[in-house]
Design a protein around this motif. Structure first.
Motif, PDB file in Angstrom:
ATOM      1  N   SER A   1      -8.667 -19.028 -19.633  1.00  0.00           N
ATOM      2  CA  SER A   1      -8.873 -20.054 -18.410  1.00  0.00           C
ATOM      3  C   SER A   1      -8.548 -19.360 -17.032  1.00  0.00           C
ATOM      4  N   ILE A   2      -7.328 -19.010 -16.965  1.00  0.00           N
ATOM      5  CA  ILE A   2      -6.672 -18.313 -15.819  1.00  0.00           C
ATOM      6  C   ILE A   2      -7.569 -17.220 -15.384  1.00  0.00           C
ATOM      7  N   PHE A   3      -7.909 -16.330 -16.364  1.00  0.00           N
ATOM      8  CA  PHE A   3      -8.799 -15.154 -16.142  1.00  0.00           C
ATOM      9  C   PHE A   3     -10.034 -15.449 -15.298  1.00  0.00           C
ATOM     10  N   GLU A   4     -10.737 -16.624 -16.055  1.00  0.00           N
ATOM     11  CA  GLU A   4     -12.065 -17.001 -15.494  1.00  0.00           C
ATOM     12  C   GLU A   4     -12.181 -17.746 -14.301  1.00  0.00           C
TER      13      GLU A   4
ATOM     14  N   PRO B   1      -7.425  -8.188 -13.759  1.00  0.00           N
ATOM     15  CA  PRO B   1      -7.663  -7.516 -15.267  1.00  0.00           C
ATOM     16  C   PRO B   1      -9.057  -7.687 -15.654  1.00  0.00           C
ATOM     17  N   SER B   2      -9.375  -6.734 -16.595  1.00  0.00           N
ATOM     18  CA  SER B   2     -10.557  -6.692 -17.110  1.00  0.00           C
ATOM     19  C   SER B   2     -11.026  -7.651 -18.244  1.00  0.00           C
ATOM     20  N   CYS B   3     -10.151  -8.224 -18.723  1.00  0.00           N
ATOM     21  CA  CYS B   3     -10.533  -9.368 -19.790  1.00  0.00           C
ATOM     22  C   CYS B   3      -9.150 -10.015 -19.872  1.00  0.00           C
ATOM     23  N   ALA B   4      -9.385 -11.078 -20.817  1.00  0.00           N
ATOM     24  CA  ALA B   4      -8.272 -12.149 -20.779  1.00  0.00           C
ATOM     25  C   ALA B   4      -7.113 -11.649 -21.543  1.00  0.00           C
TER      26      ALA B   4
ATOM     27  N   GLN C   1      -1.238  -9.935 -20.607  1.00  0.00           N
ATOM     28  CA  GLN C   1      -0.169  -8.969 -20.627  1.00  0.00           C
ATOM     29  C   GLN C   1       0.295  -8.926 -19.163  1.00  0.00           C
ATOM     30  N   LEU C   2      -0.561  -9.193 -18.075  1.00  0.00           N
ATOM     31  CA  LEU C   2       0.150  -9.261 -16.658  1.00  0.00           C
ATOM     32  C   LEU C   2       0.968 -10.483 -16.525  1.00  0.00           C
TER      33      LEU C   2
END
Length: 88
Positions: free
Chosen positions: A26-29, A44-47, A52-53
């Motif tokens: 959810s944070i990534f999107e 980042p390139s994916c969730a 990891q970050l």
């Protein structure tokens, strides 16, 4: 302290401050730049990369919070929250 992807991390902190605890997907999107665009090169390139970050950022804490069953398989979801938030 030097951090990788600092702008994305700051956007993730803003997202958590506004919306409360959330899973990495959810944070990534939903993290956007201040101009309202997605982070393409500076994020980042994916969730999994987002998780990891977040794991290495001292401002957030990850906690397994939810057990769910889908078609007979159970799994846990790690929710990320700000370190200074109260735990209910």
């Amino acid at each position: 302290m030097k951090m990788r992807k600092k702008h994305w991390r700051d956007a993730a902190i803003r997202y958590l401050r506004d919306n409360g605890p959330a899973p990495a997907r959810s944070i990534f999107e939903n993290t956007k730049t201040k101009a309202g665009k997605r982070f393409i090169q500076n994020g980042p390139s994916c969730a999994v990369g987002a998780a990891q970050l977040l794991k290495t950022d001292p401002r957030v804490v990850g906690e397994y919070d939810l057990s769910t069953t889908i078609q007979g398989h159970s799994y846990r979801v790690k929710f990320w929250r700000l370190k200074d938030e109260e735990v209910l």
